[in-house]
Each structure stands twice: as C-alpha cells, then as structure tokens.
Design an enzyme around this catalytic site. Structure first.
Site, mmCIF file in Angstrom:
data_model
loop_
_atom_site.group_PDB
_atom_site.id
_atom_site.type_symbol
_atom_site.label_atom_id
_atom_site.label_comp_id
_atom_site.label_asym_id
_atom_site.label_seq_id
_atom_site.Cartn_x
_atom_site.Cartn_y
_atom_site.Cartn_z
ATOM 1 N N GLY D 145 24.857 97.475 18.123
ATOM 2 C CA GLY D 145 26.267 97.482 18.462
ATOM 3 C C GLY D 145 26.479 98.041 19.859
ATOM 4 C CB CYS D 146 29.199 97.584 22.305
ATOM 5 S SG CYS D 146 30.617 97.635 21.201
ATOM 6 C CE1 TYR D 147 33.253 102.472 21.741
ATOM 7 C CE2 TYR D 147 33.527 101.243 19.702
ATOM 8 C CZ TYR D 147 34.064 101.770 20.863
ATOM 9 O OH TYR D 147 35.396 101.601 21.138
ATOM 10 C CB THR D 149 23.933 99.742 23.214
ATOM 11 O OG1 THR D 149 23.469 98.771 22.276
ATOM 12 C CG2 THR D 149 23.173 99.579 24.523
ATOM 13 C CB SER D 150 27.211 103.197 25.330
ATOM 14 O OG SER D 150 28.030 103.754 24.326
#
Lengths: 337, 337, 337, 337
Positions: D145-147, D149-150
């Site tokens: 997911g994007c969150y 990953t960050s």
C-alpha cells in the site's frame, strides 16, 4: 551528440528545457547558466536528484557547443544572442527579442531599442506547423510565445484557407497557468493572491503578445489588426487554454470545418485535433509538449476553436526542442514524446 | 464607541483585523498605517469596496485612540508598542515581541535584543481560555502565535488536570495555510512552489514558536521541553490543523477523555469540542474566529488531539479582537460571530 | 419577523441561503428540508456549529411560513412551487423552472413538460437591477441563474441605452467555480479531475442558460439570438467571471462607456462598477453577494465587460435574499453586507 | 518482450500502470480490462492521445500473457488472482488481498473471508528495498500500500539496525493526495469538499493500513503494535508525505543517524536520502517513481523521518513495475526513470 548550452537555466522555462535536454537521445548538455544562482547546483533550486552546476553567463564556453537555448528575459536576451551568433553557434531564443520583424514595433512594445535590428531578418519564427521549411535552414530561431502559439495554432487552418471574415474581430480569450509569469516572486504570483482567484489582465489590445499574434495573422493574409486578446491568470501551475471566436467570410459546414482542421494537422506529430464533440481542456496537454485543438461549429459563419498547450511545453521548452530537432535534422519528436 | 488604530494594516493579519473592526458594534477605526503602502487606499491593495486611507506610522494620531492593534513584524513592533504605551494607549500586539517573558530567550530566538524588557512583565499572554482574568486587567496584550494557539488549546485540558506523562514527548504535527507566511512575496510563497506540494520546515525543536509553546506548557505545570513540533506548509490560503500526540501518566477512559475536553471548554464561546467520532478539519474553522477540537482515544495512555483554527482568525486577528473585547469589558464575541 | 422555510437545504445553494437567513435581521427560519438527508442535522453535512434539523419535503409546515426559498433541482421544483403557491405562501424559486416565460422553450431545454404553464406569467424574473418594480409586487419570484446574472448585468447598461450592434455577435466567455455544479458527486466534480485543469463545456449555443440569457436580452430590445456563450469549469470552489465582448452600433468614447456603466449602477447597493483601469476578478466578489463590473474600451465600436459574481452569492442565494428583501419591503441589503 | 495484461485499467492505479507499461522497453501490453468502461477506449476516460481498448475482465486472454497487474479493488482482486495463477501467469497484485499473511487478520480488517488462504504463503510482499531476494523468485507479488511504503521505508534502517525503543510509540503522521482515494466519485473526493481543506481520517489504529504496517515492522523485529498512524487528506492530486516520529533505545549521534540512512539506501536505485539539513517534501517525488527520505535529529533518542513518495508512483504503479522488473530479471529501473 549535439552539444548544447542553456542560458538562464534557473527559471521555469530554462529548467524545463534542461529537463528535456538531459534525456534527449541526440543532445548533450555542456553548460547551464544562471545569474541569480551562479555557483549553485540546480538541485538547490529544484527538488531533483540530478546535479547540474550553474555558471555565470560570462563563463559559458560558447566554443564548445553547437547550439544554445536562450531562456533569458526579454531585453536581456539580445546581447547574449549576438555574442552566440558571432561565435557561430546556432541559437534557439525563447525570449521575445527576435520574434517581431520590425525593430520599431519591438521598441514600442518592449520599451527598449533593439540592439541587433540586422539580425531580425535572419531570425525565423519557430512555429514548425507553419514555418517548418524555414526553421530547418535558420541559425537563429525565435521561439514563439505561449499565448501566440496557442492562438496561431487555432487560427492557422482558417488563415491558410482564407476563410476568415476580414471585417470581423478575432476574439481570443486565453487562460494561463502561473508558471507563465516566471519564477521571480511578485505579489501577482503569491499563492494567496492567485489561489481561489481568476483574474483578467492586459485585455483588449494591450498585451505584448498582441503584436506577435497580429504579425503572425497578417503574414498569413489575415486581419491581424482585428485581434482582440484577453489573457486570464488561473490558479493552476502549468497549462494554457485559448478559446478563440471567429467569423467566416462564407458559409462553412460543420463537417467541412472539422475536416479542415483534421487535414491541416493530420501529419503533424505535435498537434492533435480532437474528434467532433470533444472539447480541448488543459488536461489534454498538461506536462506534454503537444498542442490539442477542438472545433465547435455554431452556425455556418461562426466557430469556436479551443486550443490547449502546456505553457512550458508546446508553449516554450517543448517547442524550442522541436525546433532544435528540425534545425539539426533529427527526428522532430526526439526527446518530446 | 472605542476608538481604535491599526499599525501594519496592509499585511494579511492587519487587513483581517481591520475587516473585523470596521463591522465591530463597539469599535470605530481612527487610523490604519502601512509603511510600504502609505498614501494609498486599502482598496488599491485588496479587492474591497470600502475605502480606508493608509498613513505612515509616524503620522498615527495616538492621542485620538483608546487602543491600538500592532500588526507589525516581529522586531519592528517593539518600538511602536513602547510609544503607544507611553501615550497611555492600550495595546494588543500581534507580533511575537511581548510573548516570551524572558528577554534573553527572546534574543536567542529572534536574533535581536529586546528593547523594552521592563514591559515584558506587564504584558499578558492573551489566550483567553487560559488567561481570561489577566487579560481583563492588562494594558499590554501579547496576542499568541497561530501555532501556539492551536497546540495550547489542544493541550490545556490535559495540562490543567495534570494528566500528561512528564517523561514522554508531546508531538505536535501542524499544517498551516500560506497566509501565515505573510504577504511579502518570496519563493517560498510563490504559487508554483506551493501548489500541489506539502512541505515540512523547521521541524523538531527549531521553529521559533517552540519557545512560545514550551513556555505555555511549563507555566501550566507540564513538560514544555518535551515538545516536538513539526510545521508543514500546505497549498491552502487560510487554515491550520495541529495533530497532537500525547502520552498520559495514568489510565484514562475514552469517555473521561472526551468529558474532560467537553467540560473544559463547555462555557467557552470561541472554542468547540466535537462529539466523539468526529474529527476536527480545517473546514471546521475556516473564515471563522473559532477553535474546534476533537479527541481520539487510542488506548488508556494515548490520545490524539486534532485542533483546528483559521490562522488569521483564532490564530491572529480574531483572537486579538476577542482579547480587545475582554480588555474593554465588551461582549467577548462582539464582532466575531 | 418574517417566517421562512427552505426546500432543499442540503445542497450548496440551499445551505448558502440558510446561512444568510439564520443571521438575517428580519427573517426567522421555520423549516429546512432535504430528501437525501431527512432526519439528519445540518451539522452532519457541513462543519458548522449550529444545529438545524432537516425534514422531509412532505413534512414541511407550509401553513407556518410567509415565504419559502425553493432550492430544489430543475424539474423537481415545479411541483413544490405549485403547492406552496396554493397554500398562499410567497415563493422565491432558485431553480430554472419559472425563469423562461415560454413553456415550450422550457420543455425544449429541460426535457420535461412544464407542470404549471399558467404560473409562468405570474412569475417575475428577479434581477432587481433591471426588474425591481415587478419584484416588489410578485408572489412568485424566479431567481436568475448564475451565468445569466453575470452576463445580463454586464450587458444591461448597453441594452438600456440601445447601443449594441444588432448584427454582431455578443460573446460571453464565462468561468465558474465548481460549487455551481452542485454537491452531488460526479466524475466531473471529482477533485483529481478538476484540480490543475480548466475545461470548456457546452460552448456556443448549447448550454441551457443560453435560452435564459437570450430571453433577457430580447426583452430589453437586444439581439438575444446573437449570444454566444462559453462556460468553463475552473479549479476554484466559489466564483464566476464572465468576460463579455460586444460590438456597438455607433461610436462611443471611452469615458462615455465608463460613465454609462457608472451611472446605471450608481444607486445600486449590490452592484459596483470599478474605476477605469481596474479589471474585475473573482476575488472582488468571492464570499460576498455583490456584482462587480469593469469596462474596457478597445475602440469606439468595441468593449470588453468583465463581470464578477460569487456563483452562490449574487449568482444564487444572495440574490434570492435580495429579492426576498424587496418583496417584503425590507432594506434591500438586509443580511447581505 | 514480456507480454502483460492489466486488470482494472480504468482506475487511477491501473491507468498509471498502463502508462508506464506502454513506454516500457521490455514489456508489451496485451490487454486491459475495465468492468465499468468495458467496450470503451481508454481515451474516452483520460485525455490521452493513445488508444487502448478496454475489455471485460471475463474476456481477458490469460493464455497470451506472461504477467498480469491486478489493479482491482480490495476483495474483488482475489478471485482474479486465483484464476491467473491457475493459468500459470505471474501476478503483481496491487490490491491489499495478498499483503497480510494471516487470513483471519485479513477478514478482520477487510470484512470478507479470504478466498485463497493457501496462496497467502506463496505471496511475497514487494518492498524491494527490504525483500528483493524473495521478490525475484515469486510468482505472486503483493504490492504494498502507499502509506505502508512511505512508513516502512522511513523505518527500515532503524529496524534493520535494531535501534528503536520497543516500549515507545512509533508515530506516523501521513498526508496524502486525493488520487489515493480512487476515481469513484464520492462526497469525500468532491472538489468543493477537498479544496481549501485538510482533514484527518481513521487516525490512531483504525486505518486498514495499520495492520499492514504493523506486520512489516514486526517481521523486521520491531514493535509493530506500537504504531500510531494518522492519515490526512490534502487538496493535492498526487503525492504522499509521512512525518514519522521515533524514539531510540540508545543514544545515536546526528551523523550516525544520517549515515545509517545514507548507507542503507546508498545502492538503491529508487530511494534517495537527502543530505542533512534538507527536508523531504511532496515535490521531491511527485510524478516520479522514487522515494525520498530526510532524517532530522532532535536529540540522541529522538528522530523525525520525512518520507515522500508519489502515491501512484512508488506508492503503487511505479513500485509494481519495479517489482515486475525484478521478477523478470530486467534492469530494475526499466521504464521508471
């Protein structure tokens, strides 16, 4: 590889040109100048991972390059162009300094005398879709302004076919992103002043680009002096849309109008005509180097042409590289698609 | 009618203060100064239909007013405050010049020596929800910063109840609109640099407001030195949201946490606690003079407090007028709802 | 206090009307309806601190009110207006249902037959600056559309003075904020589709508001059929700017043009003409209920009129309340300044 | 050329994946599906000049491809992944359906039973900077997911070095662009609701991505259950910034912290650590497939890590193609720089 230098690389137009050149398959960057940021790396100005040193203009090694892109402000560009041409370097000038063929007209609109009126005749106005043959031969290319690019692409098919009513006004209502106003901080470009606002400025026949557009229309046999032009600043970083209202001398059918545009640009790699029923929006060209055009038929004598470009793409750096590609006999779209 | 002057009326904070005062039922504007725009009318700076002349600071008729709002930059405000106080005028100072009680701390953070350390003891820090009684009596009101207002309102109920774990960090992650950076054009506030971007700056313990917040926390018995503060610039004109993460010394139930906040602010006209399950957003306070707070319970030892203000409203001009109302015995919300 | 009901209070227009009425000095809100959110409180839909229950349309106590604001969608409004009129309640209808005097024209543009053609003759088109005397007397007010308001205010002085060239097109290039498209989520109003984009839609003579504007122009003796209208969606929440290009039948000097506008609107409390040299922007009217107009003279036969309104203010709710004030003999600006 | 299919090509993630693949030097697109837009061309959905037909999922010729990218919604992806794997096609799944190793946990957070728990063990979580060796071997890649990953990129160096204080909370305050919420129109993504607003949602430990991040932290030996995560929606189309606050078990100097990050990612082609003093902003990664990280040292026990990705780039499509490149033994950055 063609060796290239960029004057004025720290502004939005210079940075965009540099961004294209560094990935260009047939060009290599030799130098990039900046007066305001000389001695810094480009990554100190823009959040990019690549490193390009910025040198003062005076240190630019002209002898080592085949071509330069001049991304300096109007008025400041002339002297650098002269020096580059004297060094035998081919020049793509993105300023307005060599766009008007008449030195007096230049002085009237830009407020300073032209320093090299003799070069004005050598300069070629670089709208490839209109002037490709001359672009190929020139050593001094005057890259068109963003507004003129969007408006002249909208009018060109009608001008070429001599369809405009010479007695009627041509009305170009243009909307621009803020990067067109440059990177220098001013109240006009302050976030709080621009955001949630939309403001016309220099409307009618008072914007400098009127002269450039009128010249282009007149050269193609149209009524340049009939142009009314209204730019508007919009809360958008990049993009330009011109909504152009024209009257025709004779009746034209809807399909004939559409065909005229489709055929005029059929072979053009950087201009696209939308099918009937679709309207050009800023999103069609944003962060591309394309022009996208739609034709709306109102009645047999009236059309609306919507013309979309990215003001930094086809409106500046993208078109500059397109011209560079033509001048050097490269694939016209190299680095641009 | 209470006669009022405004120093520094051309900036965003000054203009907002003036906008409130001109519709205030018990105040009348006597003068408005601007150094950069002296001699102009306010309508030349802002697109408003009303006319207010801007005079130089030196021409301000202090003898004719009961109170002044000082909306000058930090460092520049001190000398004007001194003069106003010598003239017997009550002062609401929106700069940081009288917020820190310690002159050395002021010099450390603001880089200049304080010109009137003796006045620091007289100044009252104007967060009415915490200091109302002292606000009422003072002639020199130090109006809180926007970030400190949002963070201290978020922490106050826990501080008052002595619930914070003194050994744990207090983390305030704050997001601000661009008007908080002022109207002076800089690259940081250029539309193209701000738009479509979100950027942290001066995070950790390096922003000037850390000193102001730490002082406030410590005065209420909390671990001011444990504050970690991260401001972020957002592509929004007005608004501020602080997401504040706290650890508690003892277990607290979800309902007890909610009740603590609801009760603390129950009688407050300018602060609103959202019901359980709703989260404070910037929209809750935008273009208002309110603070809106939500409490999110994670576990018995950890809470997240979201605290929303308009940086020009409760974060500056709105709170200044709230303080003015208290100082002059007016209805506290006069001109603000 | 005049007792008021609002039909359709959960949309942007209804909410804005309600926001004005609740602070109106001479009106009191009796009910607010919402079909989609019946049973909820308004604070569940909008981040406001005040509580208004939303009831189903069928439960609205018409017997308890003096007037209703109908903020229902086009087509859906008619039946409610009929019921309200039968109950003897004065109606301000913000939909398009009673704006066109010709029932056939209504059916052509809105795709449904009109349910109460007999009422069309009783309805008064509520542009007070043009129709004030008739507004005062009516029990059924058709509140103008946002685009028509901005364009008709731009044209009215020229129409009244019979100065337009009847053979030339009138070109209105309009730019609107997104709230004009309503609160119902669609791909067209999705943030990612709107943001950083600017898009024309229904340009030429295909937008429904063309009929409304043409009717207004023709009623004032002008060439309604000559109107060309191009709306554009902009990444802005609230605001509207129409850039209107007109040709004149006879020569008019720059000062005469300016004077014509200044005098026409001199006594108008809600319309402001900017001095020569200033251009109307969206910011001039945003979050106000004003119209602001600028006149740009190009040559003795051509003008550009820039006309700014907030699409929810003078373009909808603000004008509705202005009409309400006139209908009930109140101060025309009550609740609006 | 590796033959590729894309399931769910009409959403933002699918479209971005397709945009990369069509210019990828070693991949060729065989099919693209869309349930909502089957039968249409992609250019009817997005303003692009290239034509890709959208077919129904059921018509996808799985036998003709080597790999598929599954860009379907959570819950809907599982069944397609199963079919593709049965057909022997390698799968990069961009949904959440194969990210959690525990089928019960999946059901708890996503509300439906997992349809293929046996495949969960075969799936590899595709954060190449952590899992590259396993990515290389897998036929079923779960794209993060994007969150997550960050946040995981922000924590990984500390986790690898076992430096986190296991008793202290890890606080991730994340800000996301709106494209992360998908293309389906909802009130939450309506322009007027998002614009000029910033809103927290599902803060604390209630967002689905908490499970995914906690799993990742725990797998690396850290205190996954200590994660507090607060997502915020911002008025930005693309981009993500996580501001991550961590406490350390032992003292770490500023230079050691910086070196740890610099060295961990030194050889990584898609992650960049900024030099001391620079802070990661959304602009650092916008419209790229990079992750950019900055380290801010507060004191020997506390750091702030700012981690920037484009939610559609390294946060979705870019990372999916990076994983694809690794799985097929291609240059890891092919198509991405």
């Amino acid at each position: 590889m063609i060796k290239v230098g960029i004057f004025g690389a720290s502004g939005y137009t210079g940075f965009e040109t540099l961004s294209i050149i560094r990935k260009h398959p047939a060009a290599t960057l030799v130098f990039a100048t900046s007066e305001s940021s000389a001695g810094q790396m480009l990554s100190e100005l823009y959040p990019v991972p690549w490193e390009v040193p910025l040198t003062p203009l005076a240190d630019a090694p002209l002898a080592e390059v085949d071509a330069v892109f001049c991304c300096l402000p109007h008025g400041a560009s002339m002297s650098t162009v002269i020096v580059a041409r004297q060094a035998g370097v081919r020049v793509i000038d993105l300023s307005a300094d060599f766009r008007l063929v008449d030195a007096e007209l230049y002085q009237k609109w830009y407020g300073v005398p032209h320093e090299a009126p003799a070069l004005l005749n050598q300069a070629v106005y670089g709208l490839p879709e209109i002037n490709r043959a001359r672009v190929r031969e020139t050593d001094l290319l005057a890259n068109p302004g963003c507004y003129p690019t969007s408006v002249l692409l909208a009018l060109y098919p009608l001008l070429k076919a001599r369809l405009l009513d010479a007695a009627a006004p041509i009305i170009a209502d243009s909307k621009s992103g803020v990067s067109g106003a440059g990177r220098k901080p001013t109240l006009k470009t302050h976030f709080v002043e621009v955001n949630e606002n939309l403001s016309p400025y220099n409307i009618g026949q008072s914007h400098r680009h009127v002269a450039e557009m009128a010249q282009g229309i007149t050269q193609l046999g149209g009524p340049g002096h009939k142009l009314i032009f209204s730019p508007h600043l919009t809360p958008i970083s990049r993009g330009m849309l011109s909504t152009v209202y024209v009257s025709l001398a004779d009746d034209l059918s809807s399909s004939a109008a559409q065909n005229l545009y489709a055929e005029t640009y059929a072979a053009e790699p950087m201009v696209r005509v939308l099918p009937t029923g679709q309207l050009a929006t800023m999103a069609h060209t944003q962060r591309t180097h394309l022009g996208v055009i739609s034709v709306t038929w109102i009645n047999p004598r009236q059309l609306i042409i919507c013309s979309s470009i990215d003001n930094l793409g086809k409106g500046a750096a993208g078109q500059a590289v397109q011209n560079f590609n033509i001048m050097f006999g490269l694939e016209e779209t190299a680095g641009l698609l």
